[in-house]
Design a protein around this motif. Structure first.
Motif, PDB file in Angstrom:
ATOM      1  N   GLN A  14      -2.231  -2.074  -6.889  1.00 29.82           N
ATOM      2  CA  GLN A  14      -3.596  -1.578  -6.851  1.00 29.82           C
ATOM      3  C   GLN A  14      -3.735  -0.724  -5.606  1.00 29.82           C
ATOM      4  N   THR A  16      -6.402  -0.819  -3.375  1.00 34.82           N
ATOM      5  CA  THR A  16      -7.117  -1.437  -2.262  1.00 34.82           C
ATOM      6  C   THR A  16      -6.754  -2.920  -2.199  1.00 34.82           C
ATOM      7  N   ASP A  17      -6.922  -3.494  -1.018  1.00 32.23           N
ATOM      8  CA  ASP A  17      -6.700  -4.931  -0.831  1.00 32.23           C
ATOM      9  C   ASP A  17      -7.720  -5.428   0.171  1.00 32.23           C
ATOM     10  N   ARG A  18      -8.480  -6.425  -0.236  1.00 30.80           N
ATOM     11  CA  ARG A  18      -9.525  -6.972   0.640  1.00 30.80           C
ATOM     12  C   ARG A  18      -9.046  -8.189   1.437  1.00 30.80           C
ATOM     13  N   SER A  19      -7.801  -8.603   1.251  1.00 33.03           N
ATOM     14  CA  SER A  19      -7.328  -9.784   1.973  1.00 33.03           C
ATOM     15  C   SER A  19      -7.121  -9.461   3.450  1.00 33.03           C
ATOM     16  N   GLN A  20      -7.073 -10.503   4.261  1.00 28.38           N
ATOM     17  CA  GLN A  20      -6.852 -10.350   5.697  1.00 28.38           C
ATOM     18  C   GLN A  20      -5.630 -11.140   6.106  1.00 28.38           C
ATOM     19  N   PRO A  21      -4.632 -10.566   6.709  1.00 30.12           N
ATOM     20  CA  PRO A  21      -4.532  -9.125   6.939  1.00 30.12           C
ATOM     21  C   PRO A  21      -4.269  -8.392   5.629  1.00 30.12           C
ATOM     22  N   PRO A  22      -4.667  -7.126   5.524  1.00 30.30           N
ATOM     23  CA  PRO A  22      -4.447  -6.395   4.280  1.00 30.30           C
ATOM     24  C   PRO A  22      -2.952  -6.203   4.004  1.00 30.30           C
ATOM     25  N   ARG A  23      -2.625  -6.213   2.724  1.00 30.68           N
ATOM     26  CA  ARG A  23      -1.238  -6.002   2.293  1.00 30.68           C
ATOM     27  C   ARG A  23      -1.057  -4.535   1.897  1.00 30.68           C
ATOM     28  N   THR A  25      -0.495  -1.376  -0.356  1.00 33.48           N
ATOM     29  CA  THR A  25      -0.987  -1.051  -1.691  1.00 33.48           C
ATOM     30  C   THR A  25      -0.404   0.295  -2.135  1.00 33.48           C
ATOM     31  N   TYR A  43       3.639  -8.650  -6.791  1.00 30.55           N
ATOM     32  CA  TYR A  43       3.758  -8.262  -5.382  1.00 30.55           C
ATOM     33  C   TYR A  43       5.194  -8.397  -4.894  1.00 30.55           C
TER      34      TYR A  43
END
Length: 178
Positions: A14, A16-23, A25, A43
């Motif tokens: 995808q 965008t990634d909203r996780s922290q820390p971002p992965r 993309t 992934y």
């Protein structure tokens, strides 16, 4: 437009990634605007990902009723037995039901790019490579199938989807398909 992309290890399918820390993309690879992944690749899996700006084409590529063949080169841990091969070829029972029969062949270790980080090498544990062709696409299906026959997946690379092949694309590279 149809794009063949060699998705590197540990990149999300995808933009965008909203996780922290971002992965990492797809946004970091200079892909054309307005394309999106036709299907998924985990992934922690690598290889051919098709992207398109055409919703009907994406549906045709991914809808299970079309049963497009997808081929993976899979490095597994353990010694591959005839029994394990036959089980995979017949289809195995997973927690969400039996799989369709798969095409399965033993491969010589393919000449691939280095994975970062590399697969952990253990002198005392054998490994092998399989070419597995599926006509369905459940979540983490190849990994679950190999685990079900006692061969955990170490590395998974998709090399083709229908008539589309990875060929000589290196990780992070892409090309437009006519």
């Amino acid at each position: 437009m149809l794009i063949a992309f060699n998705k590197p290890f540990n990149v999300l399918c995808q933009f965008t990634d909203r996780s922290q820390p971002p992965r990492a993309t797809l946004a970091g690879f200079g892909l054309p605007p307005d394309v999106y992944a036709a299907g998924r690749l985990d992934y922690d899996s690598e290889g051919l990902l098709l992207l398109t700006d055409d919703g009907r084409l994406a549906n045709r590529l991914t809808d299970p009723k079309h049963k497009e063949a997808k081929t993976y080169w899979v490095q597994v841990e353990g010694t591959v037995t005839d029994e394990a091969l036959q089980s995979l070829r017949r289809g195995v029972q997973l927690n969400d039901g039996p799989t369709l029969p798969a095409g399965v062949e033993i491969l010589e270790a393919p000449s691939l790019w280095e994975r970062v980080p590399p697969v952990r090498f253990r002198k005392t544990v054998p490994d092998a490579w399989l070419a597995i062709t599926l006509r369905e696409g459940r979540n983490r299906q190849v990994r679950r199938m190999t685990a079900a026959v006692g061969l955990p997946t170490l590395r998974l690379v998709r090399v083709s989807m229908g008539p589309h092949r990875l060929d000589d694309l290196q990780p992070g590279q892409w090309r437009q398909i006519d």
